[in-house]
Design a protein around this motif. Structure first.
Motif, mmCIF file in Angstrom:
data_model
loop_
_atom_site.group_PDB
_atom_site.id
_atom_site.type_symbol
_atom_site.label_atom_id
_atom_site.label_comp_id
_atom_site.label_asym_id
_atom_site.label_seq_id
_atom_site.Cartn_x
_atom_site.Cartn_y
_atom_site.Cartn_z
ATOM 1 N N ASP A 1 0.346 -6.862 -0.802
ATOM 2 C CA ASP A 1 0.778 -7.382 -2.186
ATOM 3 C C ASP A 1 0.836 -6.019 -2.890
ATOM 4 O O ASP A 1 0.062 -5.171 -3.103
ATOM 5 C CB ASP A 1 -0.012 -8.566 -2.935
ATOM 6 C CG ASP A 1 0.589 -8.801 -4.269
ATOM 7 O OD1 ASP A 1 1.474 -9.819 -4.148
ATOM 8 O OD2 ASP A 1 0.318 -8.065 -5.128
ATOM 9 N N HIS A 2 2.047 -5.835 -3.590
ATOM 10 C CA HIS A 2 2.454 -4.450 -4.242
ATOM 11 C C HIS A 2 1.425 -4.351 -5.622
ATOM 12 O O HIS A 2 0.972 -3.293 -5.626
ATOM 13 C CB HIS A 2 3.830 -4.628 -4.930
ATOM 14 C CG HIS A 2 4.311 -3.446 -5.457
ATOM 15 N ND1 HIS A 2 4.606 -2.215 -4.934
ATOM 16 C CD2 HIS A 2 4.123 -3.311 -6.893
ATOM 17 C CE1 HIS A 2 5.190 -1.284 -5.959
ATOM 18 N NE2 HIS A 2 4.810 -1.829 -7.197
ATOM 19 N N MET A 3 0.925 -5.512 -6.158
ATOM 20 C CA MET A 3 0.177 -5.330 -7.272
ATOM 21 C C MET A 3 -1.305 -5.049 -6.799
ATOM 22 O O MET A 3 -1.993 -4.223 -7.380
ATOM 23 C CB MET A 3 0.254 -6.566 -8.263
ATOM 24 C CG MET A 3 1.457 -6.843 -8.874
ATOM 25 S SD MET A 3 2.500 -5.486 -9.524
ATOM 26 C CE MET A 3 1.418 -4.871 -10.886
ATOM 27 N N GLY B 1 -2.012 -3.423 -4.107
ATOM 28 C CA GLY B 1 -1.748 -2.058 -3.590
ATOM 29 C C GLY B 1 -2.095 -0.990 -4.994
ATOM 30 O O GLY B 1 -2.710 -0.169 -4.640
ATOM 31 N N HIS B 2 -1.516 -1.305 -6.097
ATOM 32 C CA HIS B 2 -1.586 -0.565 -7.019
ATOM 33 C C HIS B 2 -3.099 -0.356 -7.595
ATOM 34 O O HIS B 2 -3.532 0.573 -7.765
ATOM 35 C CB HIS B 2 -0.828 -0.981 -8.427
ATOM 36 C CG HIS B 2 0.614 -0.502 -8.478
ATOM 37 N ND1 HIS B 2 0.899 0.816 -8.461
ATOM 38 C CD2 HIS B 2 1.603 -1.236 -8.467
ATOM 39 C CE1 HIS B 2 2.188 0.969 -8.588
ATOM 40 N NE2 HIS B 2 2.884 0.054 -8.737
ATOM 41 N N ILE B 3 -3.766 -1.586 -7.515
ATOM 42 C CA ILE B 3 -5.275 -1.534 -7.824
ATOM 43 C C ILE B 3 -6.078 -0.663 -6.702
ATOM 44 O O ILE B 3 -6.916 0.171 -7.092
ATOM 45 C CB ILE B 3 -5.565 -2.901 -7.902
ATOM 46 C CG1 ILE B 3 -4.880 -3.306 -9.190
ATOM 47 C CG2 ILE B 3 -7.284 -2.973 -8.271
ATOM 48 C CD1 ILE B 3 -5.326 -4.897 -9.541
ATOM 49 N N VAL C 1 0.041 -1.792 -14.981
ATOM 50 C CA VAL C 1 1.010 -1.445 -15.826
ATOM 51 C C VAL C 1 1.985 -0.892 -15.267
ATOM 52 O O VAL C 1 2.148 0.242 -14.734
ATOM 53 C CB VAL C 1 0.697 -0.921 -17.181
ATOM 54 C CG1 VAL C 1 0.211 -1.734 -18.391
ATOM 55 C CG2 VAL C 1 -0.395 0.243 -17.129
ATOM 56 N N SER C 2 3.313 -1.511 -15.035
ATOM 57 C CA SER C 2 4.305 -0.926 -14.153
ATOM 58 C C SER C 2 5.604 -1.706 -14.866
ATOM 59 O O SER C 2 5.531 -1.965 -15.929
ATOM 60 C CB SER C 2 4.397 -1.502 -12.830
ATOM 61 O OG SER C 2 4.668 -2.693 -12.535
ATOM 62 N N GLY C 3 6.766 -1.295 -13.707
ATOM 63 C CA GLY C 3 8.144 -1.559 -14.734
ATOM 64 C C GLY C 3 8.189 -3.335 -14.610
ATOM 65 O O GLY C 3 9.086 -3.685 -15.522
ATOM 66 N N THR D 1 2.541 5.897 -9.704
ATOM 67 C CA THR D 1 3.861 5.516 -9.468
ATOM 68 C C THR D 1 3.947 4.928 -8.212
ATOM 69 O O THR D 1 3.099 5.124 -7.411
ATOM 70 C CB THR D 1 4.932 6.500 -10.052
ATOM 71 O OG1 THR D 1 4.341 7.707 -9.388
ATOM 72 C CG2 THR D 1 4.843 6.796 -11.462
ATOM 73 N N ASP D 2 5.060 4.062 -7.900
ATOM 74 C CA ASP D 2 5.303 3.564 -6.659
ATOM 75 C C ASP D 2 5.103 4.626 -5.537
ATOM 76 O O ASP D 2 5.558 5.587 -5.491
ATOM 77 C CB ASP D 2 6.501 2.700 -6.290
ATOM 78 C CG ASP D 2 6.532 1.405 -7.214
ATOM 79 O OD1 ASP D 2 5.299 1.110 -7.535
ATOM 80 O OD2 ASP D 2 7.759 0.926 -7.299
ATOM 81 N N ASN D 3 4.401 4.196 -4.622
ATOM 82 C CA ASN D 3 3.847 5.129 -3.594
ATOM 83 C C ASN D 3 3.509 4.461 -2.214
ATOM 84 O O ASN D 3 3.030 3.099 -2.262
ATOM 85 C CB ASN D 3 2.728 6.119 -3.754
ATOM 86 C CG ASN D 3 1.411 5.375 -4.064
ATOM 87 O OD1 ASN D 3 0.538 4.973 -3.227
ATOM 88 N ND2 ASN D 3 1.344 4.902 -5.375
HETATM 89 ZN ZN ZN Z 1 4.755 -0.543 -8.739
#
Ligand code: ZN
Ligand code: KG4
Length: 340
Positions: free
Chosen positions: A112-114, A116-118, A142-144, A306-308
């Protein structure tokens, strides 16, 4: 000594085609191809994003394997972003990842992208000494597309305790930048201009939203009318006060985010606070959080904000440790399970 586990991570949820290779919790390669094709349109065009992902994905994956200095056959699993994001874009990454894993006879792991961010907080650059948050901690994500306060009790034990009711913080940065005539994505450009401006030059309203939730669409409307009135009173107002406007808008967004974080800390009693997502690259937000006395704060390096794909590889690694097997029914999803 831990056995080395090599994971290839693939991220293609929006307009970055990214691949990373991790060895346990170390990131050996983190490659990103940004798509410039959208600039002329002032926003991401989904069909163009899918086509660009198709062009980039093989070179980006090869580059990541080269930089990590490993061969495909050394990989133990391929992790990929399964959602939320643009459906066509997700399908490019997920089909590629699942096919590659199938051909190599290894698991493919949906991420899951979110999450992943965490989980990017736990990704280390080789030799890096960085404070890693202990559980439980609060994460402002906090993202786009998202603005959430998440209570994190374990790698995959997360609860969204606050969310935006309309626009995301990154969307507010981008939409207001557009009103100011700045190129897309506006967040980083507005951040740079704000550095030369006075954050107290103009006052914008803070929304009244109950609990730990957010709202940013009112701010966008307030800025629109503010610019209209400013231009009417003094033509050229927008250009002549651009830096002060940027600084004031940025200060308002950061203050709204910080107010809710304060409330979340008070409510949960958790003083460990982390930042995640593209907007955590914002210099004012980073400075405000870093300067908050009494909290233990965690801010990842910008390339993990940022997205990676490093975040996808690390999430894949933790799933792999839990014994994740290929899920033959994993279908990409466009909307988050609890997103704003
Ligand atoms: Zn993102
Ligand atoms: O997480 P991300 O890279 O992609 C999504 O998952 O959405 O976040 C992108 C968002 C965009 O809205 C962009 O304008 C914003 O993050 N952003 C920033 C900064 N860098 C990226 N916003 C404010 N200040 C920045 N320095």
């Amino acid at each position: 000594m831990k056995e080395p586990v090599y994971i290839l991570g693939i991220e293609s949820s929006c307009d970055e085609t990214a691949a990373a290779v991790s060895c346990n919790d170390n990131i050996l390669a983190n490659v990103i191809a940004a798509q410039t094709v959208h600039e002329a349109y002032g926003g991401v065009v989904p069909e163009l994003a899918s086509r660009a992902h198709q062009q980039h994905i093989i070179p980006v994956v090869n580059e990541a394997l080269n930089q990590a200095n490993i061969r495909k056959n050394d990989l133990q699993a391929v992790a990929y972003t399964n959602g939320p994001g643009l459906m066509g874009a997700l399908l490019v990454g997920s089909s590629f990842a699942r096919t590659m894993a199938l051909a190599l006879g290894i698991p493919s792991i949906p991420v899951d992208h979110m999450e992943g961010h965490i989980l990017a907080h736990f990704a280390k650059k080789p030799g890096e000494q960085r404070n890693i948050p202990q559980f439980p901690f609060l994460c402002l994500t906090v993202s786009g597309g998202h603005t959430q306060i998440v209570r994190v009790d374990g790698y995959f034990r997360m609860e969204v305790i606050g969310r935006t009711l309309d626009d995301a913080a990154g969307e507010a940065f981008d939409k207001i930048s557009k009103l100011l005539g700045l190129p897309y994505p506006g967040g980083p450009v507005l951040d740079k201009l704000a550095a030369q401006g006075d954050p107290r030059a103009f006052k914008f309203p803070h929304p009244r939203v109950p609990d730990l939730d957010f709202s940013f669409s009112g701010l966008k409307t307030a800025v629109r009318y503010f610019l209209r009135d400013g231009e009417a009173g003094s033509p050229g107002f927008r250009e002549s006060r651009l830096q002060d406007i940027c600084a004031s808008v940025q200060d308002t967004i950061v203050s709204i985010l910080m107010e809710k974080l304060e409330a979340a800390v008070t409510r949960t009693g958790i003083h460990r606070v982390a930042l995640a997502g593209g907007v955590s690259a914002n210099s004012a937000l980073r400075a405000r959080l870093r300067g908050r006395v009494g909290w233990e704060t965690f801010i990842p390096p910008i390339e993990f904000c940022t997205d990676n794909a490093a975040m996808v590889a690390i999430a894949g690694y933790f799933r792999y440790q839990e014994g994740a097997a290929t899920d033959p029914f994993a279908v990409p999803y466009a909307r988050g399970r609890d997103c704003g």
